[in-house]
Design an enzyme around this catalytic site. Structure first.
Site, PDB file in Angstrom:
ATOM      1  N   LYS A 146       0.860  -1.183   0.000  1.00 15.45           N
ATOM      2  CA  LYS A 146       0.000   0.000   0.000  1.00 15.45           C
ATOM      3  C   LYS A 146       0.895   1.231   0.000  1.00 15.45           C
ATOM      4  O   LYS A 146       1.746   1.385   0.883  1.00 15.45           O
ATOM      5  CB  LYS A 146      -0.909   0.000   1.232  1.00 15.45           C
ATOM      6  N   ASP A 173      -3.055   5.031  -1.443  1.00 16.21           N
ATOM      7  CA  ASP A 173      -3.856   5.815  -0.497  1.00 16.21           C
ATOM      8  C   ASP A 173      -3.390   7.268  -0.539  1.00 16.21           C
ATOM      9  O   ASP A 173      -2.269   7.587  -0.154  1.00 16.21           O
ATOM     10  CB  ASP A 173      -3.695   5.252   0.915  1.00 16.21           C
ATOM     11  N   GLU A 199      -7.441   4.701  -2.547  1.00 15.55           N
ATOM     12  CA  GLU A 199      -8.196   4.989  -1.334  1.00 15.55           C
ATOM     13  C   GLU A 199      -8.279   6.501  -1.103  1.00 15.55           C
ATOM     14  O   GLU A 199      -7.261   7.203  -1.180  1.00 15.55           O
ATOM     15  CB  GLU A 199      -7.490   4.307  -0.159  1.00 15.55           C
ATOM     16  N   ASP A 222     -12.414   6.134   2.846  1.00 16.55           N
ATOM     17  CA  ASP A 222     -11.814   5.986   4.179  1.00 16.55           C
ATOM     18  C   ASP A 222     -12.290   7.121   5.074  1.00 16.55           C
ATOM     19  O   ASP A 222     -13.203   6.960   5.882  1.00 16.55           O
ATOM     20  CB  ASP A 222     -10.298   5.955   4.098  1.00 16.55           C
TER      21      ASP A 222
END
Length: 314
Positions: A146, A173, A199, A222
């Site tokens: 990630k 993310d 994300e 998120d």
């Protein structure tokens, strides 16, 4: 019942950087609820993004002392405290206490199947393309990475990671760090690099820009998703949601959120803040979509000092 609350600081193995800042240690709040020979423990990670601090979180827990020591249930906490870190610590402590009293793991008390092993994502902190490429090379043997990104320079960062970890699955993310024009600029290029999901690209307040759009990659909510109440506003904007106990205010709401999200057709990712294994263990009860079983557990040192909670599958 007896409630105790304490603050703890844990050094991280390395700097943890996202679009909003950097940290080299994490501050957590631990709640313990004792009843006879049994003690339930829960850990919360106050998050400044949601106007939380360790001191304020401890004060919220202390304000609930009379109710908790008087026998308040987990369901009662849903009305007594708002979703967030304080309720999470208490809710998980009560789950742990009930599991120990019953001599059964929490997943069994919740009527869930035994948690199975799943692939988790190792997070690479935001850095220069060169440094993120070097970090990717060190973790290239792992199945899922990630990447923390921020906007400007992100394509070069992800290209460097892909070059150094050609076989790893990648998710990204942005922690609200992108602007709407970046979606069309970056997503096709990221898809070509094999990125599987992005994300929270935009600030939660800008989610309207996602309404009815079709993108080259699935997006996951998120910061925009805390509890079941958020789901109707996410439909048509995100196909996935990231469930974190510190956002939901504990495992009780997290399980309800997961069930409702799945019923509405959302895919689920189970994530975490930067805490110890005491904070991670209850989330193992939360179901995640098989293709996105990506509990994000940033490295904490020592991260295994807490293992053995009754909320685990053990």
């Amino acid at each position: 019942r007896r409630l105790t609350v304490r603050l703890e600081t844990w050094p991280l193995k390395g700097a943890f950087r996202i679009s909003r800042g950097s940290k080299t240690e994490t501050h957590v709040v631990v709640a313990e609820v004792a009843d006879g020979p049994h003690t339930g423990r829960g850990e919360a990670v106050p998050y400044p993004r949601y106007d939380e601090t360790p001191a304020r979180t401890r004060a919220e827990i202390e304000d609930a002392r009379e109710a908790v020591e008087g026998g308040h249930t987990r369901e009662g906490l849903l009305d007594a405290l708002p979703a967030g870190a304080a309720r999470n610590a208490l809710d998980c402590a009560l789950w742990d206490l009930e599991a120990k009293q019953a001599g059964r793991p929490a997943w069994a008390l919740a009527g869930l199947d035994r948690p199975e092993p799943c692939v988790t994502a190792v997070t690479l902190s935001l850095d220069t393309p060169e440094n993120m490429g070097e970090a990717a090379a060190r973790h290239a043997h792992l199945p899922l990475l990630k990447l923390k990104v921020t906007g400007e320079g992100d394509l070069a960062r992800i290209q460097a990671v892909r070059a150094n970890a050609p076989d790893a699955r990648l998710i990204v993310d942005a922690n609200e760090g992108w602007s709407p024009p970046m979606l069309d600029e970056l997503l096709p290029a990221l898809a070509a690099l094999g990125v599987e999901m992005v994300e929270q690209p935009l600030p939660a307040a800008d989610d309207v820009a996602l309404e009815g759009r079709s993108f080259a990659l699935p997006l996951c909510a998120d910061e925009s998703c805390h509890t079941r109440a958020d789901l109707p506003g996410l439909a048509g904007r995100y196909p996935m949601v990231n469930i974190k106990l510190d956002k939901t205010g504990g495992l009780t709401e997290a399980l309800a959120l997961a069930a409702e999200a799945q019923a509405m057709g959302f895919r689920i990712m189970v994530g975490s803040m930067v805490g110890t294994s005491l904070a991670m263990a209850p989330a193992a009860c939360s179901p995640a979509s098989p293709t996105t079983s990506t509990s994000t557990v940033p490295c904490c040192w020592p991260a295994t000092a807490r293992l053995g909670s009754a909320t685990t599958a053990r």
